[in-house]
Scaffold this motif. Sequence first.
Motif, PDB file in Angstrom:
ATOM      1  N   VAL A 195      36.213  52.345  27.457  1.00 57.58           N
ATOM      2  CA  VAL A 195      36.694  51.655  28.656  1.00 57.58           C
ATOM      3  C   VAL A 195      38.175  51.348  28.455  1.00 57.58           C
ATOM      4  CG1 VAL A 195      36.470  49.621  30.135  1.00 57.58           C
ATOM      5  CG2 VAL A 195      34.431  50.643  29.091  1.00 57.58           C
ATOM      6  N   VAL A 196      39.006  51.793  29.408  1.00 54.44           N
ATOM      7  CA  VAL A 196      40.450  51.554  29.317  1.00 54.44           C
ATOM      8  C   VAL A 196      40.904  50.741  30.525  1.00 54.44           C
ATOM      9  CG1 VAL A 196      40.850  53.655  27.989  1.00 54.44           C
ATOM     10  CG2 VAL A 196      41.027  53.741  30.464  1.00 54.44           C
ATOM     11  N   ILE A 197      41.894  49.911  30.313  1.00 54.16           N
ATOM     12  CA  ILE A 197      42.379  49.019  31.364  1.00 54.16           C
ATOM     13  C   ILE A 197      43.210  49.796  32.382  1.00 54.16           C
ATOM     14  CG2 ILE A 197      43.797  46.988  31.832  1.00 54.16           C
ATOM     15  CD1 ILE A 197      43.061  45.997  29.042  1.00 54.16           C
ATOM     16  N   GLY A 198      43.036  49.489  33.666  1.00 55.55           N
ATOM     17  CA  GLY A 198      43.739  50.180  34.738  1.00 55.55           C
ATOM     18  C   GLY A 198      45.230  49.861  34.766  1.00 55.55           C
ATOM     19  N   GLY A 199      46.031  50.885  35.014  1.00 54.73           N
ATOM     20  CA  GLY A 199      47.482  50.714  35.014  1.00 54.73           C
ATOM     21  C   GLY A 199      48.013  49.881  36.168  1.00 54.73           C
ATOM     22  N   LEU A 200      47.316  49.892  37.311  1.00 52.39           N
ATOM     23  CA  LEU A 200      47.801  49.156  38.489  1.00 52.39           C
ATOM     24  C   LEU A 200      47.444  47.673  38.462  1.00 52.39           C
ATOM     25  CD1 LEU A 200      47.109  51.651  41.436  1.00 52.39           C
ATOM     26  CD2 LEU A 200      49.344  50.857  40.639  1.00 52.39           C
ATOM     27  N   ASN A 201      46.703  47.223  37.466  1.00 53.50           N
ATOM     28  CA  ASN A 201      46.252  45.830  37.432  1.00 53.50           C
ATOM     29  C   ASN A 201      47.361  44.791  37.614  1.00 53.50           C
ATOM     30  OD1 ASN A 201      43.658  46.720  37.120  1.00 53.50           O
ATOM     31  ND2 ASN A 201      43.404  46.040  35.027  1.00 53.50           N
ATOM     32  N   PRO A 202      48.512  44.935  36.934  1.00 60.70           N
ATOM     33  CA  PRO A 202      49.537  43.880  37.060  1.00 60.70           C
ATOM     34  C   PRO A 202      50.050  43.662  38.477  1.00 60.70           C
ATOM     35  CG  PRO A 202      49.963  45.239  35.142  1.00 60.70           C
ATOM     36  CD  PRO A 202      48.889  45.939  35.917  1.00 60.70           C
ATOM     37  N   VAL A 203      50.083  44.725  39.283  1.00 58.46           N
ATOM     38  CA  VAL A 203      50.576  44.568  40.658  1.00 58.46           C
ATOM     39  C   VAL A 203      49.450  44.306  41.640  1.00 58.46           C
ATOM     40  CG1 VAL A 203      52.661  45.923  40.293  1.00 58.46           C
ATOM     41  CG2 VAL A 203      50.563  47.086  40.972  1.00 58.46           C
ATOM     42  N   ALA A 204      48.217  44.647  41.252  1.00 59.62           N
ATOM     43  CA  ALA A 204      47.081  44.434  42.149  1.00 59.62           C
ATOM     44  C   ALA A 204      46.879  42.958  42.472  1.00 59.62           C
ATOM     45  CB  ALA A 204      45.814  45.008  41.522  1.00 59.62           C
ATOM     46  N   VAL A 205      47.236  42.095  41.523  1.00 52.37           N
ATOM     47  CA  VAL A 205      47.059  40.660  41.748  1.00 52.37           C
ATOM     48  C   VAL A 205      47.902  40.163  42.926  1.00 52.37           C
ATOM     49  CG1 VAL A 205      48.920  39.913  40.204  1.00 52.37           C
ATOM     50  CG2 VAL A 205      46.925  38.442  40.537  1.00 52.37           C
ATOM     51  N   LEU A 206      48.975  40.861  43.248  1.00 54.97           N
ATOM     52  CA  LEU A 206      49.851  40.428  44.340  1.00 54.97           C
ATOM     53  C   LEU A 206      49.126  40.439  45.682  1.00 54.97           C
ATOM     54  CD1 LEU A 206      53.157  42.259  43.301  1.00 54.97           C
ATOM     55  CD2 LEU A 206      52.450  39.905  42.822  1.00 54.97           C
ATOM     56  N   GLU A 207      48.232  41.417  45.869  1.00 53.92           N
ATOM     57  CA  GLU A 207      47.461  41.473  47.119  1.00 53.92           C
ATOM     58  C   GLU A 207      46.612  40.218  47.283  1.00 53.92           C
ATOM     59  OE1 GLU A 207      47.372  43.674  49.537  1.00 53.92           O
ATOM     60  OE2 GLU A 207      48.514  45.374  48.747  1.00 53.92           O
ATOM     61  N   GLU A 208      46.130  39.675  46.168  1.00 51.97           N
ATOM     62  CA  GLU A 208      45.294  38.468  46.229  1.00 51.97           C
ATOM     63  C   GLU A 208      46.107  37.221  46.554  1.00 51.97           C
ATOM     64  OE1 GLU A 208      42.870  38.011  42.756  1.00 51.97           O
ATOM     65  OE2 GLU A 208      42.360  40.134  42.674  1.00 51.97           O
ATOM     66  N   THR A 209      47.418  37.299  46.371  1.00 44.99           N
ATOM     67  CA  THR A 209      48.278  36.148  46.650  1.00 44.99           C
ATOM     68  C   THR A 209      49.057  36.309  47.956  1.00 44.99           C
ATOM     69  OG1 THR A 209      50.059  37.104  45.294  1.00 44.99           O
ATOM     70  CG2 THR A 209      48.520  35.605  44.209  1.00 44.99           C
ATOM     71  N   GLY A 210      48.670  37.317  48.744  1.00 46.22           N
ATOM     72  CA  GLY A 210      49.271  37.486  50.056  1.00 46.22           C
ATOM     73  C   GLY A 210      50.535  38.304  50.097  1.00 46.22           C
TER      74      GLY A 210
END
Length: 336
Positions: free
Chosen positions: A289-304
């Motif tokens: 299992v490897v961590i997704g590369g887009l994770n750091p920016v994906a959190v921005l969608e959750e903050t609007g």
Amino acid sequence: MAEKTEKKELAILRLLQKANAPLASSRLTENLQAMGHEVSERTVRHYLLELDRRGLTSNLGKKGRSITVAGQMELDNARIFDKVGFLTAKIDQLTYRMSFDLHRRSGTVISNISLIPLSLLSRAVPMVCKVYAAGYSMGCMMALFAPGEQLGDMIIPENMAGLGTVCSITLNGVLLAHGIPTHASFGGLLELRDRKPVRFVEIIKYDGSSLVPLEIFIRSGMTDYLGAIKTGDGRIGVGFREMPADSRDGVLSLIQELEKVGLGAFLMVGWPGQPLLEIPVLEGQIGAVVIGGLNPVAVLEETGIRIQSQAMSGLVEYERLFHYRELEARAQALTR
């Protein structure tokens, strides 16, 4: 529209997109014939006039034709069944093309790109850094692109910044360079409890989708990075890899080396022929299992903060990357 005509018109649009520069009808004819299409230059000129009429190409005179924004959108939306399998082909192509040398710490790695308005960059930086700090990222290295810079087919628009995150497919290339073939099976949404992996709640196979799985999860609001950061309970994007069982010791050794250069992303490595998080693994193989590369920016969608992301956007020199702790200072310099 006849199917053969549509295929040829889409082939022309793809050639113009790939060239990233105007192409004359004679050059397009040569390329189409090399691809196996039976066309004459006269026929190609007829197709180009039709594409001009529909606003998908732009006639630049002697320079030739270029693809328009509408043409780019047509490629994104057209012939969905032709695009199934394209994702795995792109993974294989970029894996082969990247040139990163783990020991020399030089060469190219595969990068994602996420566009964000310059006016929102200072607000986004803290959240991006929190994902990195929590260990839910593909290593600790990233890039920042200014307006006008280009990565792959993506040119950073005016008044926008490009956040470059290392794509986890980079790991495939590193392993391949060390003689370990790696199969990217699927992208998934991984449930965490107390910061530990529990189970997959959603999976999308790469060879059965025309879209990058993590992009789908992000747009659908299915992730929970805020929970993962604050309490350790959440849902993050990951990928599942399969490798030869005999390579396990070599993989574990390379994981340590990757962490030294800021590209550590292996969350779990299984045992030969044994299921991993309830995912079956063939005899003679190991799962990881490897961590997704887009994770750091994906959190921005959750903050609007709305972003436009493109996974596997292109290749970037490792020397261009920097540690995420430098992001705040670099963002301030870019927005002055």
